[in-house]
Design an enzyme around this catalytic site. Structure first.
Site: not given
Length: 313
Positions: A32, A181, A185
């Protein structure tokens, strides 16, 4: 806030010019982050890739220059897993102001064992959240020197179903890689929302926006050799996934809009239009758990203690 009728409709293929502006994209060498950097470069802005791998950063800058004529792009060494190195990285920017930073870099582990950063923090939480938390404080003087800078934090759709365990932020008691994870985030997204609340309370000119890429797959991403290469076989084999998901070039669209669109306001959440997974960028309602200021405050205080910094008291 929706764009006013006097503003032209947002077009992902026709971005507004940003000549003279300077943007830092952490993890801009791949995924990204690479496409965010490539798209920002097409506006005439100077784009700095923050990367801990010099060879990958060099490959990314070459790929951007190959796809964007006259691109003003360069790289600095940035290792978010080593907090002691961040001040040197900020000095190496060699700018007197920064118009925006995209907090994109991240680590995603699929399997145990649990790993730690140079500072002894769980690797994903330490890199994805704590590294960006500390970096923001160091960048704040440069951001405040710009007329209307933005901090854009790249979250994840995976965080929507997660909740933080404020008593086990480092996943010492219960480590499961995918959940850890997702929580790292989510911590980033809480930080982005809380940062804007504090910035507005302080009357500053910097705004903080949160964005997420939806469901973005390498297999649906156009080739950018040597950064990324997609074979014909992979493209054909994953064609059905394109009905619901998208490539990382499209996953970059909400992030780029959060950086550039004058209609975007601090504290907002931007993601893909179709089910939050694919399509052109749109403003989303802030997820319910992200509105919990008590959780955000406790996370901020814990992050400040763990890093020894406070981006915006």
């Amino acid at each position: 806030m929706a764009p006013s009728s006097s503003m032209a409709p947002w077009k992902v293929g026709r971005l507004p010019r940003a000549d003279g502006r300077v943007f830092l994209v952490t993890g801009g060498n791949a995924g990204i982050g690479y496409f965010v950097a490539e798209q920002l470069s097409s506006t005439g802005a100077t784009v700095v890739l923050g990367s801990r791998n010099a060879a990958k950063a060099e490959a990314a800058t070459a790929a951007i220059r190959a796809h964007v004529a006259g691109a003003r792009v360069r790289a600095v060494r940035l290792d978010l897993a080593d907090l002691s190195s961040l001040a040197t990285a900020v000095k190496s920017l060699e700018v007197d102001r920064l118009d925006g930073v995209v907090h994109n870099a991240g680590v995603a582990l699929d399997d145990p064992p649990r790993e730690e950063t140079a500072d002894g923090h769980e690797l994903m939480f330490g890199t994805n959240h704590l590294g960006h938390f500390a970096l923001t404080g160091l960048l704040m003087p440069l951001l405040s020197a710009a007329p209307a800078a933005r901090v854009v934090t790249v979250g994840s759709f995976a965080a929507k179903s997660e909740r933080l365990d404020l008593d086990d932020l480092q996943s010492r008691a219960d480590y499961r890689p995918q959940r850890t994870y997702g929580r790292s985030k989510l911590a980033q997204m809480y930080f982005g929302v809380e940062l804007d609340r504090r910035l507005r309370a302080g009357g500053g000119t910097v705004a903080s926006v949160v964005a997420h890429p939806g469901g973005a797959l390498d297999s649906l991403t156009p080739s950018r050799p040597p950064v990324h290469t997609r074979t014909t076989g992979v493209r054909l084999g994953t064609a059905p996934a394109a009905l619901l998901l998208q490539g990382k070039h499209a996953g970059a669209w909400p992030v780029v809009r959060a950086v550039l669109d004058p209609a975007v306001r601090g504290g907002e959440l931007w993601g893909p239009r179709v089910f939050g997974l694919r399509g052109e960028p749109r403003r989303e309602p802030l997820w319910n758990h992200l509105t919990d200021t008590a959780v955000a405050t406790r996370l901020w205080e814990a992050s400040s203690d763990l890093t020894g910094t406070d981006p915006y008291p």
